[in-house]
Scaffold this active site. Structure first.
Site, PDB file in Angstrom:
ATOM      1  CE1 TYR A  11      32.773 -23.312 -16.631  1.00  0.00           C
ATOM      2  CE2 TYR A  11      33.403 -25.199 -17.738  1.00  0.00           C
ATOM      3  CZ  TYR A  11      32.697 -24.168 -17.654  1.00  0.00           C
ATOM      4  OH  TYR A  11      32.138 -23.770 -18.753  1.00  0.00           O
ATOM      5  CB  SER A  33      31.235 -35.319 -25.241  1.00  0.00           C
ATOM      6  OG  SER A  33      32.408 -34.906 -24.815  1.00  0.00           O
ATOM      7  N   PRO A  34      29.764 -35.235 -22.317  1.00  0.00           N
ATOM      8  CG  PRO A  34      31.283 -34.188 -20.754  1.00  0.00           C
ATOM      9  CD  PRO A  34      31.207 -35.180 -21.921  1.00  0.00           C
ATOM     10  CB  ALA A  71      29.215 -29.657 -16.137  1.00  0.00           C
ATOM     11  NE  ARG A 104      35.604 -33.999 -21.033  1.00  0.00           N
ATOM     12  CZ  ARG A 104      35.086 -33.806 -22.273  1.00  0.00           C
ATOM     13  NH1 ARG A 104      34.356 -32.947 -22.216  1.00  0.00           N
ATOM     14  NH2 ARG A 104      34.856 -34.894 -23.043  1.00  0.00           N
ATOM     15  CD  GLN A 123      31.980 -32.863 -16.963  1.00  0.00           C
ATOM     16  OE1 GLN A 123      31.232 -32.160 -17.298  1.00  0.00           O
ATOM     17  NE2 GLN A 123      33.121 -32.921 -17.704  1.00  0.00           N
ATOM     18  CB  CYS A 143      25.887 -27.267 -20.285  1.00  0.00           C
ATOM     19  SG  CYS A 143      27.007 -27.595 -18.880  1.00  0.00           S
ATOM     20  N   GLY A 173      30.769 -34.933 -29.255  1.00  0.00           N
ATOM     21  CA  GLY A 173      29.529 -33.837 -28.684  1.00  0.00           C
ATOM     22  C   GLY A 173      28.738 -33.401 -29.765  1.00  0.00           C
ATOM     23  NE  ARG A 174      31.302 -28.825 -31.347  1.00  0.00           N
ATOM     24  CZ  ARG A 174      32.402 -28.499 -31.616  1.00  0.00           C
ATOM     25  NH1 ARG A 174      32.496 -26.944 -32.015  1.00  0.00           N
ATOM     26  NH2 ARG A 174      33.564 -28.957 -31.732  1.00  0.00           N
TER      27      ARG A 174
HETATM   28  C1  LIG Z   1      26.797 -27.134 -25.980  1.00  0.00           C
HETATM   29  C2  LIG Z   1      27.813 -27.619 -25.370  1.00  0.00           C
HETATM   30  C3  LIG Z   1      27.998 -27.962 -24.009  1.00  0.00           C
HETATM   31  C4  LIG Z   1      29.134 -28.634 -23.382  1.00  0.00           C
HETATM   32  N1  LIG Z   1      29.022 -28.675 -21.996  1.00  0.00           N
HETATM   33  C5  LIG Z   1      30.266 -29.546 -21.600  1.00  0.00           C
HETATM   34  C6  LIG Z   1      30.100 -29.978 -20.157  1.00  0.00           C
HETATM   35  O1  LIG Z   1      29.294 -29.863 -19.414  1.00  0.00           O
HETATM   36  N2  LIG Z   1      31.176 -30.680 -19.563  1.00  0.00           N
HETATM   37  C7  LIG Z   1      32.440 -30.656 -20.331  1.00  0.00           C
HETATM   38  O2  LIG Z   1      33.198 -31.312 -19.827  1.00  0.00           O
HETATM   39  N3  LIG Z   1      32.381 -30.354 -21.734  1.00  0.00           N
HETATM   40  C8  LIG Z   1      31.330 -29.721 -22.350  1.00  0.00           C
HETATM   41  N4  LIG Z   1      31.185 -29.392 -23.522  1.00  0.00           N
HETATM   42  C9  LIG Z   1      32.469 -29.838 -24.428  1.00  0.00           C
HETATM   43  C10 LIG Z   1      32.125 -31.151 -25.147  1.00  0.00           C
HETATM   44  O3  LIG Z   1      32.049 -32.201 -24.202  1.00  0.00           O
HETATM   45  C11 LIG Z   1      33.302 -31.511 -26.191  1.00  0.00           C
HETATM   46  O4  LIG Z   1      34.558 -31.777 -25.389  1.00  0.00           O
HETATM   47  C12 LIG Z   1      33.425 -30.401 -27.113  1.00  0.00           C
HETATM   48  O5  LIG Z   1      32.122 -30.087 -27.624  1.00  0.00           O
HETATM   49  C13 LIG Z   1      34.089 -30.843 -28.217  1.00  0.00           C
HETATM   50  O6  LIG Z   1      33.836 -32.118 -29.000  1.00  0.00           O
HETATM   51  P1  LIG Z   1      33.165 -32.203 -30.168  1.00  0.00           P
HETATM   52  O7  LIG Z   1      33.901 -31.382 -31.504  1.00  0.00           O
HETATM   53  O8  LIG Z   1      32.638 -33.652 -30.542  1.00  0.00           O
HETATM   54  O9  LIG Z   1      31.727 -31.134 -30.028  1.00  0.00           O
HETATM   55  C14 LIG Z   1      30.248 -28.775 -24.226  1.00  0.00           C
HETATM   56  C15 LIG Z   1      30.410 -28.377 -25.473  1.00  0.00           C
HETATM   57  C16 LIG Z   1      28.728 -28.191 -25.990  1.00  0.00           C
HETATM   58  C17 LIG Z   1      28.855 -27.585 -27.445  1.00  0.00           C
END
Ligand SMILES: Cc1cc2nc3c(=O)[nH]c(=O)nc-3n(C[C@H](O)[C@H](O)[C@H](O)COP(=O)(O)O)c2cc1C
Length: 363
Positions: free
Chosen positions: A185, A22-23, A62, A233, A104, A25, A332-333
């Site tokens: 956003y 997942s994207p 992003a 997204r 993204q 930052c 993501g995490r």
């Molecule tokens: C540190 C961090 C940075 C993130 N940056 C973005 C981002 O750049 N673009 C986006 O769409 N979501 C972003 N997210 C959301 C994640 O892509 C993801 O949707 C969210 O963490 C839930 O998934 P998870 O439970 O597997 O972490 C970010 C999440 C985290 C934890």
């Protein structure tokens, strides 16, 4: 039976599995000087490790289509041709490690110009390397300064900036581009009546609120090759209408479903289904809080859908795919904690982890 390790084909692109990065930052780009917005060694290591760790697709965080569209001064950007070369190296490294390189593209709108989260994430002014922020209306996100309302000409400039950034992403050899219309956003802030109170063609009715995001999709689709997919997204809900005591009006799942259908007619190939971010609102605690809305979009639109959020168990991931709740899952995490989470899931589920010649003979 479809499993997380069943390949997925979108347009002419074959993706080796359905567990994707997942994207996220990393706030690790150069913030000053000629390489501002360009990926660094940190990005190269971060994304290549997850590609080698088994991800079928790696979505770069992003990436600002303009300097003032970054969340923070430390974000990636593709608003200038000089930035393309470092992205080319990043995409090549992900490809060499066996994953599809995806990126993204984003504009942070009224939530732009903040510090790194681990330094507090507060709004930055121009003396702190920040910049004036923009939005659909002059309504501020709580705790942020009021944005300037974008004029119709400025909206057209941002549509063009998305197309130019997509062109640079193509030159850098990314295979997938994702339009970020989630998390409060800029594009999401136009979709949601909670943040968009415009009275012109870009506000008010559903068709007016989706106009700018659809124009961005059209502009990106126009430069992105026919044989490669475009992802979108979305935040499926602002979590406002779910609370009967909340008097605000937010973006809803029903609107997301209709928007997804129209986005597909405009060339979107997969809906990446997230939630929240426009206005502070309580988010449910259940583990399926987001995957259930992804499943609804998939059932009601028949479009390819990726789910994301709290998917941290390989067996549950396999159930989500087998039961048709989603075509693919973004993680993501879990991938921050463990770069090889997906290879380990393959072992758990009896599938083949990614073959990496540098490691395989030794293991
Ligand atoms: C540190 C961090 C940075 C993130 N940056 C973005 C981002 O750049 N673009 C986006 O769409 N979501 C972003 N997210 C959301 C994640 O892509 C993801 O949707 C969210 O963490 C839930 O998934 P998870 O439970 O597997 O972490 C970010 C999440 C985290 C934890």
């Amino acid at each position: 039976m479809t499993t997380p390790f069943t390949p997925l084909r979108l347009r002419d692109l074959d993706i080796s599995n359905r567990l994707w990065m997942s994207p996220m930052c990393t706030y690790s780009a150069n913030a000053t000087g000629p390489a501002t917005g360009s990926p660094t060694d940190f990005h190269l290591a971060q994304y290549t490790a997850r590609a080698a760790g088994g991800a079928g697709l790696v979505m770069i965080e992003a990436t600002g289509v303009r300097a003032d569209g970054r969340i923070s001064p430390y974000d990636l950007g593709l608003w200038d041709d000089t930035q393309t070369a470092a992205f080319t190296r990043l995409a090549a490294s992900i490809t060499a490690a066996g994953a599809v390189p995806a990126i993204q593209l984003a504009h942070a709108g009224r939530k732009a110009s903040v510090d790194k989260p681990w330094l507090g994430g507060s709004p930055l002014d121009e003396t702190q390397n920040g910049w004036p922020i923009v939005g659909p209306s002059e309504t501020a996100f709580p705790g942020y300064p009021a944005p300037a309302e974008l004029s119709v000409t400025e909206i057209a400039d941002i549509v063009d900036a998305f197309a130019q950034a997509a062109t640079r992403a193509l030159q850098a050899r990314f295979q997938v581009v994702e339009v970020h219309a989630a998390h409060g956003y800029l594009l999401h802030s136009f979709l949601s009546p909670a943040s968009n109170t415009r009275t012109d063609n870009f506000g008010g009715s559903f068709n007016n609120r989706i106009r700018f995001p659809l124009e961005v999709i059209d502009a990106v689709r126009a430069v992105w090759p026919e044989d490669r997919p475009v992802f979108l997204r979305v935040s499926t809900t602002d979590w406002i209408q779910e609370n009967p005591a909340d008097e605000r009006t937010g973006w809803t799942v029903e609107e997301t479903i209709e928007f997804s259908r129209l986005a597909a007619e405009h060339g979107v190939d997969l809906v990446d289904s997230s939630s929240g971010g426009t206005e502070p609102a309580p988010i449910p605690r259940e583990r399926d809080y987001q995957t259930r809305n992804a499943a609804r979009i998939r059932t009601e639109t028949a479009l390819p859908v990726a789910a994301v959020g709290r998917i941290n168990d390989a067996v549950w991931a396999a159930e989500l795919i087998a039961d048709g709740h989603a075509d693919a899952l973004f993680l993501g995490r879990p991938l921050l904690r463990d770069a090889s989470w997906i290879n380990n899931a393959a072992t758990t589920l009896g599938a083949q982890p990614r073959y990496i010649e540098q490691y395989d003979y030794a293991l």
